[in-house]
Design an enzyme around this catalytic site. Structure first.
Site, mmCIF file in Angstrom:
data_model
loop_
_atom_site.group_PDB
_atom_site.id
_atom_site.type_symbol
_atom_site.label_atom_id
_atom_site.label_comp_id
_atom_site.label_asym_id
_atom_site.label_seq_id
_atom_site.Cartn_x
_atom_site.Cartn_y
_atom_site.Cartn_z
ATOM 1 N N HIS A 7 -9.127 -3.241 -2.903
ATOM 2 C CA HIS A 7 -8.205 -2.383 -2.567
ATOM 3 C C HIS A 7 -8.254 -1.202 -1.624
ATOM 4 O O HIS A 7 -8.446 -0.168 -0.728
ATOM 5 C CB HIS A 7 -6.728 -2.814 -2.705
ATOM 6 N N GLU A 8 -8.685 -0.339 -2.949
ATOM 7 C CA GLU A 8 -8.818 0.851 -2.447
ATOM 8 C C GLU A 8 -10.785 1.354 -2.622
ATOM 9 O O GLU A 8 -11.063 2.344 -1.841
ATOM 10 C CB GLU A 8 -9.322 1.542 -4.623
ATOM 11 N N CYS A 33 0.380 -1.026 0.109
ATOM 12 C CA CYS A 33 -0.158 0.189 0.045
ATOM 13 C C CYS A 33 1.115 0.969 -0.182
ATOM 14 O O CYS A 33 2.069 1.679 0.945
ATOM 15 C CB CYS A 33 -1.014 -0.209 1.056
ATOM 16 N N HIS A 84 -10.429 1.330 1.398
ATOM 17 C CA HIS A 84 -9.282 2.601 2.443
ATOM 18 C C HIS A 84 -11.001 3.487 2.630
ATOM 19 O O HIS A 84 -10.716 4.151 3.218
ATOM 20 C CB HIS A 84 -8.842 3.599 0.999
#
Length: 231
Positions: A170-171, A124, A174
């Site tokens: 993953h994004e 990351c 966030h």
């Protein structure tokens, strides 16, 4: 501070509009906040400038995605792109990696499809220098609003698989204050320079003392079929 004012402040920190933004690191509160839904808090020019800056930041890092919290802005916006250049005649791409055209997405959301979980090393940009093995859905239903370079918008509702699905997960994570390492296999976090020694996941299991479903993988395997809701 209002999102509009915070956006302007973040963008103003650069000497030039072609410069990347600063990527905040773990410990910054924006990375642990539940981001605010994008609801046209920015006008067209402000949104365009923000997304352009996020894309520049992603390319300069370099990375395959950046979420607004990573620049200190708790807003549900992400950009992602991956140019692989993989030759299909050479065989199957590792982890189903293939080109992902540039996507700028507001309010991204996903849910797993099927029971196949894939284990892979992830890093990351906001936890610079570290990697861990993260289990992810092999297929996900992805939704959101895609924002074009001309400001156009279209609804996104598709099933993605492989590496593009991993990037999306993953994004989008966030935006809920989740870092990839929060989802990692216990004990798997390593300094990224050691990653080449553990490309074979069975080596990581042996030498890092990993436990759980990852121990059921055979040499060369990365996928495990089980209820995706299990830890």
């Amino acid at each position: 501070m209002k999102l509009r004012d915070l956006t302007a402040k973040i963008l103003s920190r650069r000497d030039d509009s072609a410069d990347p933004l600063r990527i905040v690191q773990a410990g910054h509160p924006a990375l642990r906040a539940s981001s605010v839904a994008f609801a046209d808090q920015l006008d067209a020019d402000e949104l365009s400038a923000l997304l352009r800056a996020m894309v520049i930041t992603m390319h300069e890092a370099p990375g395959v995605g950046v979420a607004a919290p990573q620049i200190g802005l708790p807003l549900r916006l992400v950009v992602m792109e991956d140019s692989v250049g993989f030759d299909e005649e050479e065989g199957e791409a590792p982890l189903e990696r293939r080109d992902l055209p540039l996507h700028c997405i507001a309010n991204p959301w996903y849910e797993g499809v099927g029971d196949t979980v894939v284990y892979a090393w992830e890093g990351c940009l906001s936890v610079d220098g570290w990697r861990s093995i993260v289990p992810r859905h092999q297929q996900v239903r992805v939704r959101g609003t895609v924002i074009g370079a001309d400001g156009s918008r279209r609804d996104l509702d598709e099933v993605w698989s492989g590496w593009p699905a991993r990037i999306f997960q993953h994004e989008a994570d966030h935006l809920d204050g989740i870092l990839c390492h929060d989802r990692a296999v216990d004990r798997s976090m390593i300094w990224e320079d050691y990653a080449p020694y553990y490309e074979e996941l069975t080596d990581a299991v042996e030498y890092l003392g990993l436990t759980g479903p990852i121990t059921e993988l055979n040499p060369g395997e990365v996928a495990h079929t089980r209820p995706a809701s299990q830890p």
